[in-house]
Design an enzyme around this catalytic site. Structure first.
Site, PDB file in Angstrom:
ATOM      1  CG  ASP A   1       2.779 -11.306   2.342  1.00  0.00           C
ATOM      2  OD1 ASP A   1       2.063 -10.330   2.657  1.00  0.00           O
ATOM      3  OD2 ASP A   1       3.784 -11.200   1.632  1.00  0.00           O
TER       4      ASP A   1
ATOM      5  CG  ASP B   1       3.342  -4.497  16.323  1.00  0.00           C
ATOM      6  OD1 ASP B   1       4.279  -3.725  16.071  1.00  0.00           O
ATOM      7  OD2 ASP B   1       3.305  -5.225  17.331  1.00  0.00           O
TER       8      ASP B   1
END
Length: 477
Positions: A112, A138
């Protein structure tokens, strides 16, 4: 062939991320402006980007030594490699692996991203990963509310703080920030773009943010133009951002790896494209000025068509000003009013708009040439020195800090005498700049109106016929 092959669409969490025929335009628009905003990016991080297209763009740079991609889901990479392998195809780039994921400069971390940065770069934390020159975000668009990761990235102050802490002093952040606004949108804190505005606010409030530069690309294959943002930790970033198109083209030539096929490694991005990115679209300015309270600079978006204009003209009957000369030497003593001028009137806008600009590089080059010519052609050398002296006397720095650009007055306005006290002066900049004024880190108004705010003069009080025109020495800050 491309003409007969159906377009493939890449979805993530139900949201369209990329298309097989336009992924290059999107990836180049996200990655290349940030990479070229840094003078020499060596270590790069990518948040998300599991389809490989952002990694592919970063690996085109021969300055890059290491790229770390933090992707939360390995299935994203597996799906992209199987169904859209062209997005991570580095086989044509000299010195790279067939797959961008296999390039020795690339490291993939399955984690994460918010936890990765919080665990490694929060205050008091030490990290083995080092600092990054550029970070590419992104991930999902900020208006996508289906992902907890998206919420963390765009609205968590601790994550933004850790992100800034992970950058080198010249570090640059790049964000894809969703659908570009239009001039009919409400203020940004309302509606679907509230998360984006929250991100803007967090970055604006961070003490190490020096510039936030937004731009759009309409060739990404989506129904509406996509918005992007470059965030700078150093003022020098603006110098790179506003570089001339030929300077960017030279940087592309120097930095981008050659291809085995001989084709250009960049499909869409070049110096002219960067020039269009450097001009902030009007909708960003319009929405920005709907903030409450309205930012002060929003009052100066263009000229008031009802305001009087006073110009200098060689025809004395047409001119609002005249030059007073010393009767003995003929030397100009100053500029005087040939008519009554009301407070707020524009002063010599034609002459001020005719000012020319010169970069620090050009001045340094002229200085070097002048020194070289001293032993070859003294007359030419003196001409160089005279020109540099004129630039120094009549030039002032642009409002955009870090741009390293001087604006040089060449008309009669250069003869206006400067005085120490602003109270003694009767003209000033079109937008007052109080002592200690600093450019906001985010202001589409300043980015769009640099020319206007850098040169235009107004009368700061009523000026009577025959009165000398005086400007404060600190008029440009």
């Amino acid at each position: 062939t491309e003409i007969t092959t159906p377009t493939r669409y890449f979805f993530l969490g139900g949201a369209l991320q990329a298309m097989s025929d336009t992924f290059r335009e999107f990836a180049e628009a996200l990655v290349q402006p940030a990479m070229f905003a840094h003078p020499e990016p060596r270590r790069v991080a990518i948040i998300g980007g599991g389809d490989g297209s952002s990694l592919r763009e970063v690996l085109k740079h021969n300055t890059v030594d290491e790229v770390i991609m933090i992707e939360i889901d390995s299935m994203v990479i597996d799906a992209a490699r199987e169904h859209m392998p062209q997005m991570s195809d580095c086989s044509d780039f000299e010195g790279s692996a067939a797959s961008c994921f296999e390039d020795p400069r690339a490291e993939i971390i399955f984690d994460d991203a918010s936890k990765f940065f919080l665990n490694n770069y929060s205050a008091g934390k030490s990290t083995k990963h080092g600092l990054f020159d550029v970070i590419i975000t992104d991930a999902l668009d900020p208006e996508n509310k289906s992902s907890d990761l998206s919420t963390e990235i765009y609205t968590n102050v601790d994550f933004v703080t850790a992100l800034m802490a992970s950058l080198t002093p010249d570090g640059v952040l790049a964000f894809q920030i969703g659908t570009a606004p239009n001039i009919h949108d409400p203020k940004a804190s309302k509606g679907v773009y509230a998360a984006r505005e929250k991100l803007f606010n967090l970055l604006e409030d961070h003490p190490e943010t020096t510039a936030m530069l937004v731009y759009e690309e309409s060739h990404c294959g989506f129904e509406e133009p996509r918005g992007f943002m470059v965030v700078c930790k150093s003022e020098n970033c603006r110098h790179q951002w506003y570089a001339d198109s030929d300077a960017i083209d030279f940087e592309v030539y120097q930095r981008i790896r050659h291809t085995k096929s001989g084709e250009n490694a960049l499909s869409h991005y070049d110096g002219a494209t960067q020039y269009t990115f450097s001009v902030t679209p009007k909708a960003w300015e319009t929405v920005y000025c709907r903030r409450e309270p309205m930012p002060e600079e929003c009052h100066y978006r263009g000229l008031d068509m009802d305001t009087e204009i006073h110009e200098f003209d060689t025809d004395s009957e047409e001119s609002s000003f005249y030059i007073k000369k010393d009767e003995t030497t003929g030397e100009a003593l100053g500029i005087f009013a040939a008519t009554d001028i009301e407070e707020g009137s524009y002063i010599m806008p034609h002459d001020m708009a005719s000012s020319f600009t010169i970069s620090k590089e050009s001045k340094d080059n002229l200085q070097e040439n002048a020194e070289v010519m001293e032993e070859i052609d003294e007359e030419t050398s003196e001409a160089f020195y005279d020109f540099l002296a004129f630039v120094e006397e009549n030039g002032h720095a642009t409002l955009s800090e870090g741009h390293k650009l001087s604006i040089v007055e060449v008309g009669p306005s250069s003869l206006i005498r400067a005085v120490d006290s602003a109270d003694e002066a009767n003209i000033g900049s079109i937008m007052p700049r109080p002592e200690g004024f600093k450019l906001p880190t985010y202001s589409p108004v300043y980015e769009r109106r640099r020319g206007l705010l850098d040169v235009f003069l107004v009368a700061t009080k009523d000026i009577s016929e025959g009165e000398e025109i005086l400007r404060p020495k600190a008029i440009w800050g």
